[in-house]
Scaffold this motif. Sequence first.
Motif, PDB file in Angstrom:
ATOM      1  N   VAL A 225     -33.740  60.436  17.086  1.00  0.00           N
ATOM      2  CA  VAL A 225     -33.079  60.118  18.349  1.00  0.00           C
ATOM      3  C   VAL A 225     -34.115  59.957  19.468  1.00  0.00           C
ATOM      4  N   SER A 226     -35.117  60.836  19.512  1.00  0.00           N
ATOM      5  CA  SER A 226     -36.159  60.746  20.546  1.00  0.00           C
ATOM      6  C   SER A 226     -36.899  59.424  20.481  1.00  0.00           C
ATOM      7  N   VAL A 227     -37.184  58.967  19.242  1.00  0.00           N
ATOM      8  CA  VAL A 227     -37.890  57.698  19.074  1.00  0.00           C
ATOM      9  C   VAL A 227     -36.985  56.529  19.468  1.00  0.00           C
ATOM     10  N   CYS A 228     -35.755  56.529  18.960  1.00  0.00           N
ATOM     11  CA  CYS A 228     -34.853  55.396  19.202  1.00  0.00           C
ATOM     12  C   CYS A 228     -34.405  55.307  20.656  1.00  0.00           C
ATOM     13  N   ASP A 229     -34.340  56.435  21.331  1.00  0.00           N
ATOM     14  CA  ASP A 229     -33.926  56.410  22.742  1.00  0.00           C
ATOM     15  C   ASP A 229     -34.922  55.627  23.608  1.00  0.00           C
ATOM     16  N   GLN A 230     -36.150  55.463  23.128  1.00  0.00           N
ATOM     17  CA  GLN A 230     -37.127  54.671  23.883  1.00  0.00           C
ATOM     18  C   GLN A 230     -36.728  53.200  23.925  1.00  0.00           C
ATOM     19  N   ASP A 231     -36.047  52.759  22.873  1.00  0.00           N
ATOM     20  CA  ASP A 231     -35.481  51.409  22.836  1.00  0.00           C
ATOM     21  C   ASP A 231     -34.273  51.457  21.895  1.00  0.00           C
TER      22      ASP A 231
ATOM     23  N   GLU B 274     -39.563  40.446  16.499  1.00  0.00           N
ATOM     24  CA  GLU B 274     -40.383  39.616  17.372  1.00  0.00           C
ATOM     25  C   GLU B 274     -41.601  40.414  17.852  1.00  0.00           C
ATOM     26  N   ASP B 275     -42.762  39.796  17.821  1.00  0.00           N
ATOM     27  CA  ASP B 275     -44.013  40.492  18.109  1.00  0.00           C
ATOM     28  C   ASP B 275     -44.030  41.151  19.482  1.00  0.00           C
ATOM     29  N   ASN B 276     -43.527  40.448  20.500  1.00  0.00           N
ATOM     30  CA  ASN B 276     -43.604  41.017  21.852  1.00  0.00           C
ATOM     31  C   ASN B 276     -42.737  42.256  21.988  1.00  0.00           C
ATOM     32  N   ILE B 277     -41.587  42.255  21.312  1.00  0.00           N
ATOM     33  CA  ILE B 277     -40.705  43.426  21.367  1.00  0.00           C
ATOM     34  C   ILE B 277     -41.344  44.597  20.632  1.00  0.00           C
ATOM     35  N   LEU B 278     -41.951  44.331  19.478  1.00  0.00           N
ATOM     36  CA  LEU B 278     -42.609  45.401  18.725  1.00  0.00           C
ATOM     37  C   LEU B 278     -43.754  46.000  19.534  1.00  0.00           C
ATOM     38  N   ASP B 279     -44.485  45.160  20.273  1.00  0.00           N
ATOM     39  CA  ASP B 279     -45.576  45.666  21.115  1.00  0.00           C
ATOM     40  C   ASP B 279     -45.043  46.578  22.217  1.00  0.00           C
ATOM     41  N   GLU B 280     -43.910  46.186  22.817  1.00  0.00           N
ATOM     42  CA  GLU B 280     -43.305  47.000  23.867  1.00  0.00           C
ATOM     43  C   GLU B 280     -42.890  48.362  23.320  1.00  0.00           C
ATOM     44  N   ILE B 281     -42.250  48.331  22.160  1.00  0.00           N
ATOM     45  CA  ILE B 281     -41.794  49.582  21.550  1.00  0.00           C
ATOM     46  C   ILE B 281     -42.984  50.475  21.216  1.00  0.00           C
TER      47      ILE B 281
END
Length: 352
Positions: A309-315, A335-342
């Motif tokens: 939950v702590s990890v997923c709450d970030q996105d 998508e690469d940009n989304i993975l970079d943000e996460i």
Amino acid sequence: MAVARGVQEAMRLPPLPTIRDILRLYRLRALRNLSQNFLMDQRLTDKIVKAAGRITNNEVCEVGPGPGGITRSILNRNPSQLIVIEKDERFMPALELLTESCDGRMQVILGDVLSFDMSKMFSDDKRRSWEESPPRINIIGNLPFSVSTPLIIKWIHAISERRNAWTYGRTQLTLTFQKEVAERMVADIMSPQRCRLSVMCQNWCDVQHKFTIPGRAFVPKPDVDVGVVHFTPLIEPKIPFPFHLVEKVVRSIFSYRQKYSIRGAETLFPTPIRELLGKKMYQIADIDPTTRPFQLTIEEFGRLCEAYVSVCDQDPRLYKYNHRGSKKDNELLLEDNILDEITKMIEDIPLS
């Protein structure tokens, strides 16, 4: 005491044809495609009903009564009401014979227990709050093997949300399963039988494997022995998260049962960042990633759920990721940009 015993004896069923005679009379046979097996020995059907605890003056639901062997044992214990749910209409004449013999205490419903809603089936005066002792209601059944495991998972889900029969409180269950399935339900850590089913059952219920019935006691004889299992819902689950979240985490971790548990946990996340997020999840939970799934306690599974939950709450889009889903369903997260943000957000999560 003598008067009470006399009343009890007076309410016992009149002499009836044996179950074997019933099968012969109505030309009934077990259907292999429904995985049906009949229990003929009344000593064993009495023992199953005894495992349910006190049922005198309780309301009872029997699921899958078949020709009525366990049904007779239930009626002889004098419930105030017995409702039986049977899918196979071939058994209706045998069950109607019992209905006519028990002074209106029994009702037969033709239906599929997998989709049957019991939320209004019992008397309102039987309802109890969840914190009280279990209501005077029992669910009992000798289920076909093909139905029993999917049904108990469905009912554990209902218990977690206090739906179906559990709108009345912590309604107890006494059911039969293949012996190996019964052993999995009660398996503790380090047991070779410990699996997803162990954690799911023990998280929401006190589970007791009461005894084992040899396969030779059934007709036709199954290839396995049969375990009788009693369930009492817990007041509070050991892992305080919704059913679907707990099930997703536990299922993923047990998907690689003999490998390090982190390998299964990593499948909760998209491939390009799963190693990073899996490692972060175990760091937050403070669990050795080389621990194998069957070595994890329920408390440790709870910490892993909290870490997930702590990890997923970030996105929150991470909650929707399903490694068994289609690429189309998961494409937004790939998508690469989304993975970079996460990745950047995850790195900043503090460890507990």
